[in-house]
Motif scaffolding. Structure first.
Motif, mmCIF file in Angstrom:
data_model
loop_
_atom_site.group_PDB
_atom_site.id
_atom_site.type_symbol
_atom_site.label_atom_id
_atom_site.label_comp_id
_atom_site.label_asym_id
_atom_site.label_seq_id
_atom_site.Cartn_x
_atom_site.Cartn_y
_atom_site.Cartn_z
ATOM 1 N N LEU A 20 0.904 -1.270 0.022
ATOM 2 C CA LEU A 20 -0.073 -0.080 -0.274
ATOM 3 C C LEU A 20 1.060 1.264 -0.040
ATOM 4 O O LEU A 20 1.180 1.531 0.971
ATOM 5 N N MET A 21 0.940 1.905 -1.290
ATOM 6 C CA MET A 21 2.114 2.830 -1.384
ATOM 7 C C MET A 21 1.158 4.226 -1.666
ATOM 8 O O MET A 21 0.296 4.470 -2.423
ATOM 9 N N ALA A 22 1.620 5.142 -0.819
ATOM 10 C CA ALA A 22 1.164 6.477 -0.986
ATOM 11 C C ALA A 22 1.832 7.524 -0.385
ATOM 12 O O ALA A 22 2.783 7.258 0.645
ATOM 13 N N PRO A 23 1.715 8.892 -0.793
ATOM 14 C CA PRO A 23 2.540 9.935 -0.181
ATOM 15 C C PRO A 23 2.329 10.115 1.223
ATOM 16 O O PRO A 23 1.220 9.741 1.924
ATOM 17 N N THR A 24 3.241 10.946 2.073
ATOM 18 C CA THR A 24 2.894 11.324 3.306
ATOM 19 C C THR A 24 1.582 12.009 3.615
ATOM 20 O O THR A 24 1.126 12.544 2.768
ATOM 21 N N ALA A 25 1.030 11.518 4.849
ATOM 22 C CA ALA A 25 -0.269 12.320 5.346
ATOM 23 C C ALA A 25 -1.476 11.893 4.571
ATOM 24 O O ALA A 25 -2.565 12.575 4.260
ATOM 25 N N SER A 26 -1.496 10.793 3.701
ATOM 26 C CA SER A 26 -2.485 10.494 2.819
ATOM 27 C C SER A 26 -3.510 9.468 3.385
ATOM 28 O O SER A 26 -4.382 9.393 2.607
ATOM 29 N N GLY A 27 -3.231 9.037 4.529
ATOM 30 C CA GLY A 27 -4.430 8.075 5.026
ATOM 31 C C GLY A 27 -4.034 6.701 5.035
ATOM 32 O O GLY A 27 -4.685 5.824 5.290
ATOM 33 N N LYS A 28 -2.556 6.177 4.834
ATOM 34 C CA LYS A 28 -2.443 4.868 4.772
ATOM 35 C C LYS A 28 -2.728 4.319 6.222
ATOM 36 O O LYS A 28 -2.878 3.131 5.913
ATOM 37 N N SER A 30 -4.638 4.629 8.396
ATOM 38 C CA SER A 30 -5.985 4.373 8.788
ATOM 39 C C SER A 30 -6.633 3.411 8.155
ATOM 40 O O SER A 30 -7.237 2.351 8.520
ATOM 41 N N LEU A 31 -6.300 3.176 6.660
ATOM 42 C CA LEU A 31 -6.679 2.038 5.793
ATOM 43 C C LEU A 31 -6.041 0.514 6.259
ATOM 44 O O LEU A 31 -6.662 -0.349 6.473
ATOM 45 N N ALA A 32 -4.780 0.783 6.762
ATOM 46 C CA ALA A 32 -4.211 -0.459 7.206
ATOM 47 C C ALA A 32 -4.686 -0.920 8.582
ATOM 48 O O ALA A 32 -4.852 -2.184 8.524
ATOM 49 N N TYR A 33 -5.319 -0.106 9.411
ATOM 50 C CA TYR A 33 -5.939 -0.295 10.473
ATOM 51 C C TYR A 33 -7.310 -1.344 10.234
ATOM 52 O O TYR A 33 -7.511 -2.364 10.710
ATOM 53 N N GLU A 34 -8.015 -0.736 9.173
ATOM 54 C CA GLU A 34 -9.337 -1.419 8.772
ATOM 55 C C GLU A 34 -8.836 -2.765 8.221
ATOM 56 O O GLU A 34 -9.882 -3.487 8.565
ATOM 57 N N LEU A 35 -8.044 -2.593 7.466
ATOM 58 C CA LEU A 35 -7.696 -4.045 6.811
ATOM 59 C C LEU A 35 -7.138 -5.224 8.069
ATOM 60 O O LEU A 35 -7.481 -6.141 7.926
ATOM 61 N N TYR A 36 -6.322 -4.782 8.846
ATOM 62 C CA TYR A 36 -5.826 -5.557 9.758
ATOM 63 C C TYR A 36 -7.175 -6.286 10.824
ATOM 64 O O TYR A 36 -7.107 -7.099 11.211
ATOM 65 N N VAL A 110 3.057 -1.334 4.234
ATOM 66 C CA VAL A 110 2.378 -0.086 4.305
ATOM 67 C C VAL A 110 3.227 0.999 4.774
ATOM 68 O O VAL A 110 4.090 0.933 5.813
ATOM 69 N N GLY A 111 3.453 2.283 3.935
ATOM 70 C CA GLY A 111 4.618 3.062 4.451
ATOM 71 C C GLY A 111 4.764 4.006 3.242
ATOM 72 O O GLY A 111 4.262 3.862 2.113
ATOM 73 N N GLY A 112 5.773 4.913 3.595
ATOM 74 C CA GLY A 112 6.016 5.966 2.362
ATOM 75 C C GLY A 112 7.619 6.138 1.955
ATOM 76 O O GLY A 112 7.617 6.961 1.277
ATOM 77 N N THR A 113 8.268 5.016 2.361
ATOM 78 C CA THR A 113 9.473 5.176 1.796
ATOM 79 C C THR A 113 9.622 4.456 0.710
ATOM 80 O O THR A 113 9.756 3.301 0.525
ATOM 81 N N MET A 114 9.658 5.260 -0.555
ATOM 82 C CA MET A 114 9.372 4.858 -1.771
ATOM 83 C C MET A 114 10.877 3.869 -2.394
ATOM 84 O O MET A 114 10.739 3.100 -3.038
ATOM 85 N N MET A 115 11.900 4.431 -1.953
ATOM 86 C CA MET A 115 13.023 3.685 -2.057
ATOM 87 C C MET A 115 13.000 2.341 -1.755
ATOM 88 O O MET A 115 13.592 1.427 -2.116
ATOM 89 N N MET A 380 -7.945 6.460 -1.132
ATOM 90 C CA MET A 380 -7.787 5.538 -0.351
ATOM 91 C C MET A 380 -8.983 4.548 -0.462
ATOM 92 O O MET A 380 -9.141 3.283 -0.367
ATOM 93 N N ALA A 381 -10.072 5.277 -0.569
ATOM 94 C CA ALA A 381 -11.593 4.448 -0.866
ATOM 95 C C ALA A 381 -11.472 3.591 -2.149
ATOM 96 O O ALA A 381 -11.979 2.501 -1.772
ATOM 97 N N GLU A 382 -10.676 3.721 -2.902
ATOM 98 C CA GLU A 382 -10.786 3.071 -3.959
ATOM 99 C C GLU A 382 -9.781 1.944 -3.823
ATOM 100 O O GLU A 382 -10.135 0.734 -4.258
ATOM 101 N N ALA A 383 -8.797 1.897 -2.878
ATOM 102 C CA ALA A 383 -8.063 1.049 -2.741
ATOM 103 C C ALA A 383 -8.592 0.028 -1.697
ATOM 104 O O ALA A 383 -8.314 -1.185 -1.814
ATOM 105 N N ARG A 384 -9.491 0.545 -0.873
ATOM 106 C CA ARG A 384 -10.155 -0.246 0.117
ATOM 107 C C ARG A 384 -10.942 -1.256 -0.575
ATOM 108 O O ARG A 384 -11.277 -2.328 -0.388
#
Length: 388
Positions: A20-28, A30-36, A110-115, A380-384
């Motif tokens: 689950l890749m996304a920029p900082t502060a985008s809500g990753k 929260s979605l990870a918690y829902e999925l967990y 899940v996180g934002g370190t793209m490297m 994030m809704a589309e990813a969900r």
């Protein structure tokens, strides 16, 4: 207990790995918690800042209560004065993926370190890990002669890297010099060798989900998050870190966005924490282009003598201006980070030998025969929805 095929979203198989890749502060998060909470996923952090203990506010790390309810692998694994290579991250993730699958769980990275993501999805060059003795030798050289000396040396042994790197890129210049001294081979030669990626494992089905939200919306979220960090005490957190650890401004932990700007602020106001015996004050002043007098105290222009009252007023004004500058620089740096993350995400979506499609509300298809499935979303809704 293994998942039955019916217990997973129809796109996910028992051997799936989800990024689950996304920029900082985008809500990753929260979605990870829902999925967990569905019971199907186990969380693996892909964040080069969350690895550090005691760095909580500036990294937007989940609270202790949240981590107890939603356990994350690779959070709080090292102290801030230590380093953690990309190769170590990949090795740890490979082990964790196997452990998750053995427990019947789907690894959710899940996180934002793209490297880190690129290392997983595109692979790493077989550059050897750093040798501690060589690293110490190069660091001593840098401290004695400056980064310009290392950069000039790099030009003589690795013209390709010399041309590619900025003359002030301390981290990459020192790493390139380390590799050459350690292996007698330029790092650019190592980087041309064939790469291998965990995502190329034909026994696993990787789903790389890229969420790229609207920029103005994200900028508002970034500003709100930073306001929260200042109110929660980010400056105090950095001061506490300096009290506890023998940190230097060039350590990877102290280059994290937010922490870097606070360090600069502490230098500009000549904060007494920098006089701690376990800290090298001159390194901090050198890092931010400031100067100290021979006795270690900040110089005043033309040695002007001020009354105590005038001095206090001037100090307060300096601190207020420095604080505002710190916050402005942190906001700018975070927006620049998000900009780089968008660039990385577009790069991920251009990886070869994959199936890639744009998911919209009216289209939700993927080529499950491919070893790696790339999907791009705006929210994030589309990813969900893709994972439900």
């Amino acid at each position: 207990m293994q998942h039955s095929s019916d217990s997973l979203p129809h796109k996910l198989t028992n051997n799936s790995v989800v990024c689950l890749m996304a920029p900082t502060a985008s809500g990753k998060t929260s979605l990870a918690y829902e999925l967990y909470d569905t019971g199907r996923f186990e969380l693996i952090s892909v964040d080069s800042a969350l690895i550090y203990r005691d760095m909580n506010i500036g990294t937007a790390k989940p609270t202790a209560t949240e981590l107890a309810r939603y356990p994350h692998h690779l959070v709080d694994i090292i102290d801030p004065m230590h380093s953690y290579s990309v190769a170590e991250f990949v090795s740890d993730v490979a082990r964790l993926i196997d452990e998750c699958h053995q427990k019947g769980k789907t690894p959710l990275l899940v996180g934002g370190t793209m490297m880190y993501y690129m290392a997983l999805l595109d692979g790493l060059s077989p550059v050897p890990d750093s040798d501690d003795i060589v690293r110490a030798r190069v660091e001593q050289w840098r401290q004695e002669k400056g980064i310009s000396a290392l950069y000039d040396y790099l030009g003589s042994i690795d013209p390709t890297s010399h041309e590619r790197l900025n003359a002030t890129d301390t981290q990459r210049i020192t790493r390139a010099v380390e590799v050459y001294l350690q292996t007698d081979m330029p790092i650019s030669d190592w980087q041309r060798k064939p790469k291998q990626a965990l995502a190329h494992n034909l026994e696993q089905q990787w789903h790389a989900l890229s969420v790229m939200p609207d920029r103005p919306w994200l900028h508002d979220r970034i500003e709100q998050r930073l306001d929260i960090m200042w109110n929660e005490g980010l400056v105090t957190e950095v001061i506490d870190l300096l009290k506890k650890y023998p940190l230097t401004p060039n350590m990877p932990s102290m280059r994290c966005v937010g922490y870097r700007q606070v360090l600069e602020y502490l230098v500009h106001i000549d904060h007494p924490i920098l006089d701690e015996n376990h800290l090298d004050k001159n390194q901090f002043y050198e890092a931010f282009g400031a100067h100290t007098a021979v006795n270690g105290e900040k110089e005043t222009p033309d040695n002007i003598t001020q009354s105590a009252a005038q001095s206090n007023i001037a100090k307060q004004e300096t601190e207020v201006l420095a604080c505002q500058e710190m916050q402005n620089k942190a906001l700018y740096a975070t927006r620049q980070l998000a900009k780089r993350q968008y660039t990385w995400l577009r790069k991920v979506m251009q990886l070869p030998n994959t199936s890639s499609s744009k998911i919209s509300q009216s289209e939700n298809k993927a080529d499950t025969s491919s070893r790696m499935i790339l999907q791009t979303f705006e929210t994030m809704a589309e990813a969900r929805e893709y994972l439900s």
